[in-house]
Write a protein that holds these residues in place. Structure first.
Motif, mmCIF file in Angstrom:
data_model
loop_
_atom_site.group_PDB
_atom_site.id
_atom_site.type_symbol
_atom_site.label_atom_id
_atom_site.label_comp_id
_atom_site.label_asym_id
_atom_site.label_seq_id
_atom_site.Cartn_x
_atom_site.Cartn_y
_atom_site.Cartn_z
ATOM 1 N N MET A 1 0.847 -1.197 0.000
ATOM 2 C CA MET A 1 0.000 0.000 0.000
ATOM 3 C C MET A 1 0.881 1.246 0.000
ATOM 4 S SD MET A 1 -2.815 1.148 2.820
ATOM 5 C CE MET A 1 -1.487 1.609 3.916
ATOM 6 N N ALA A 2 0.603 2.149 -0.938
ATOM 7 C CA ALA A 2 1.435 3.356 -1.017
ATOM 8 C C ALA A 2 1.083 4.310 0.133
ATOM 9 C CB ALA A 2 1.200 4.041 -2.359
ATOM 10 N N GLN A 35 -1.623 15.382 -4.340
ATOM 11 C CA GLN A 35 -1.316 14.104 -3.674
ATOM 12 C C GLN A 35 -0.425 14.259 -2.438
ATOM 13 O OE1 GLN A 35 -0.176 15.246 -6.537
ATOM 14 N NE2 GLN A 35 1.776 14.341 -7.158
ATOM 15 N N VAL A 36 -0.062 15.490 -2.102
ATOM 16 C CA VAL A 36 0.809 15.703 -0.934
ATOM 17 C C VAL A 36 -0.005 16.276 0.231
ATOM 18 C CG1 VAL A 36 2.886 16.833 -0.050
ATOM 19 C CG2 VAL A 36 2.768 16.152 -2.458
ATOM 20 N N ALA A 202 3.329 -1.050 8.397
ATOM 21 C CA ALA A 202 3.516 -0.814 6.962
ATOM 22 C C ALA A 202 2.760 0.425 6.504
ATOM 23 C CB ALA A 202 3.043 -2.034 6.173
ATOM 24 N N ALA A 203 1.705 0.774 7.239
ATOM 25 C CA ALA A 203 0.868 1.907 6.822
ATOM 26 C C ALA A 203 1.305 3.236 7.439
ATOM 27 C CB ALA A 203 -0.580 1.636 7.198
ATOM 28 N N LYS A 221 14.334 11.332 -2.184
ATOM 29 C CA LYS A 221 13.250 10.896 -3.059
ATOM 30 C C LYS A 221 13.093 9.378 -3.192
ATOM 31 C CE LYS A 221 11.416 12.781 -7.326
ATOM 32 N NZ LYS A 221 11.616 13.784 -8.359
ATOM 33 N N ASP A 222 14.219 8.690 -3.326
ATOM 34 C CA ASP A 222 14.120 7.246 -3.586
ATOM 35 C C ASP A 222 14.285 6.409 -2.301
ATOM 36 O OD1 ASP A 222 16.735 7.857 -3.147
ATOM 37 O OD2 ASP A 222 17.525 6.488 -4.678
ATOM 38 N N LYS A 223 14.143 7.051 -1.158
ATOM 39 C CA LYS A 223 14.301 6.299 0.095
ATOM 40 C C LYS A 223 12.942 5.751 0.545
ATOM 41 C CE LYS A 223 18.652 6.999 0.135
ATOM 42 N NZ LYS A 223 19.158 6.261 -1.040
ATOM 43 N N ALA A 224 12.841 4.426 0.468
ATOM 44 C CA ALA A 224 11.543 3.753 0.588
ATOM 45 C C ALA A 224 10.803 4.024 1.888
ATOM 46 C CB ALA A 224 11.746 2.253 0.414
ATOM 47 N N ASP A 225 11.530 4.200 2.974
ATOM 48 C CA ASP A 225 10.850 4.369 4.270
ATOM 49 C C ASP A 225 10.771 5.820 4.737
ATOM 50 O OD1 ASP A 225 10.125 1.611 5.267
ATOM 51 O OD2 ASP A 225 12.204 1.317 4.657
ATOM 52 N N VAL A 226 11.218 6.740 3.888
ATOM 53 C CA VAL A 226 11.102 8.167 4.222
ATOM 54 C C VAL A 226 9.830 8.685 3.527
ATOM 55 C CG1 VAL A 226 12.189 10.450 4.137
ATOM 56 C CG2 VAL A 226 13.616 8.394 4.427
ATOM 57 N N ASP A 227 8.778 8.867 4.323
ATOM 58 C CA ASP A 227 7.465 9.179 3.746
ATOM 59 C C ASP A 227 7.149 10.668 3.746
ATOM 60 O OD1 ASP A 227 6.890 6.360 3.507
ATOM 61 O OD2 ASP A 227 6.657 6.356 5.687
ATOM 62 N N GLY A 228 8.164 11.466 4.044
ATOM 63 C CA GLY A 228 7.950 12.903 4.047
ATOM 64 C C GLY A 228 8.884 13.560 5.031
#
Ligand code: PGA
Length: 248
Positions: A1-2, A35-36, A202-203, A221-228
């Protein structure tokens, strides 16, 4: 889930009626990405002003702190209900400046977080290690301890966003490297999987905070666990918009 990209702006104890209105006018004049999710936290006296001035649907208003009681003889404190009464929908809890300067304990921060959620606010729960703790290699232990105080008493993390803010990176101009942040965020998520369950872990969004600016935000930008991000100094400047747009 994004996970939806999230940018918080923590004005700290800065600003005037005029400058807070100006920052919001600047945000209003921008075409912000739909979307932000953006949340700004002006000082408490300006919460009502911020709510009234904000015209952006994707921007919500947050307190920087709340108390863990509804009302009563607690001079100087602000209740979640009062924050909501002003039209704000979020609060920060556990910012390191409150943990270190005001000496808020993990348990007190957890209590406030729980109470704010119960009262219908969403919460940005801040965690992070000091320089001494980093040097002693206990970064994840500190984050786990701070999170455990909350997960012990809060089962539903739907309305919590975690902000990982290493104290040594806050206001110093010395941000964590994207690699370091990713490593720690991954560790935080793995720890949360054990305490609040894999699905919730995960959410939950994990923000990075500490000297984020309009330039370095793109590097995460490409860091998978950095959500903002949770942004201090740069949230007072026009470059805050560059941070909001850093994932485009
Ligand atoms: P900074 O602060 O961006 O000024 O380093 C971040 C924070 O304290 O939330």
């Amino acid at each position: 889930m994004a996970r939806q990209f999230f940018v918080g702006g923590n004005f700290k104890m800065n600003g005037t009626k005029e400058s807070v209105a100006q920052i919001i006018a600047n945000l209003n004049s921008e075409e912000l990405p739909s979307q932000v999710e953006v949340v700004i936290a002006p000082p408490a006296p300006y919460l009502g002003l911020a709510v009234a001035e904000n015209k952006q649907k994707t921007v919500a208003i947050s307190a920087q702190n709340v108390f863990d009681k509804a009302s009563g003889a607690y001079t100087g404190e602000i209740s979640p209900a009062q924050v909501k009464d002003l039209g704000a929908t979020w609060t920060l809890t556990g910012h390191s400046e409150r943990r270190t300067i005001i000496k808020e304990s993990d348990e007190f921060v957890a209590d406030k977080t729980k109470f704010a959620l119960e009262q219908g606010l969403s919460v940005i729960l801040c965690i992070g290690e000091t320089l001494e703790e980093r040097k002693a290699n206990v970064t994840l232990d500190v984050c786990a301890r701070q999170l455990d105080a909350a997960s012990k008493i809060i089962k539903d993390w739907t309305n919590i966003v975690v902000a990982y803010e290493p104290v040594w990176a806050i206001g110093t101009g010395l941000a964590a490297t994207p690699e370091d942040a990713q490593e720690t965020h991954k560790g935080i998520r793995a720890h949360l999987a054990k305490t609040i369950g894999e699905e919730q872990a995960a959410a939950v969004r994990i923000l990075y905070g500490g000297s984020v600016n309009g330039k370095n935000a793109k590097e995460f930008k490409d860091k998978a666990d950095v959500d903002g991000f949770l942004v201090g100094g740069a949230s007072l400047k026009p470059e805050f918009v560059d941070i909001i747009k850093s994932r485009l």
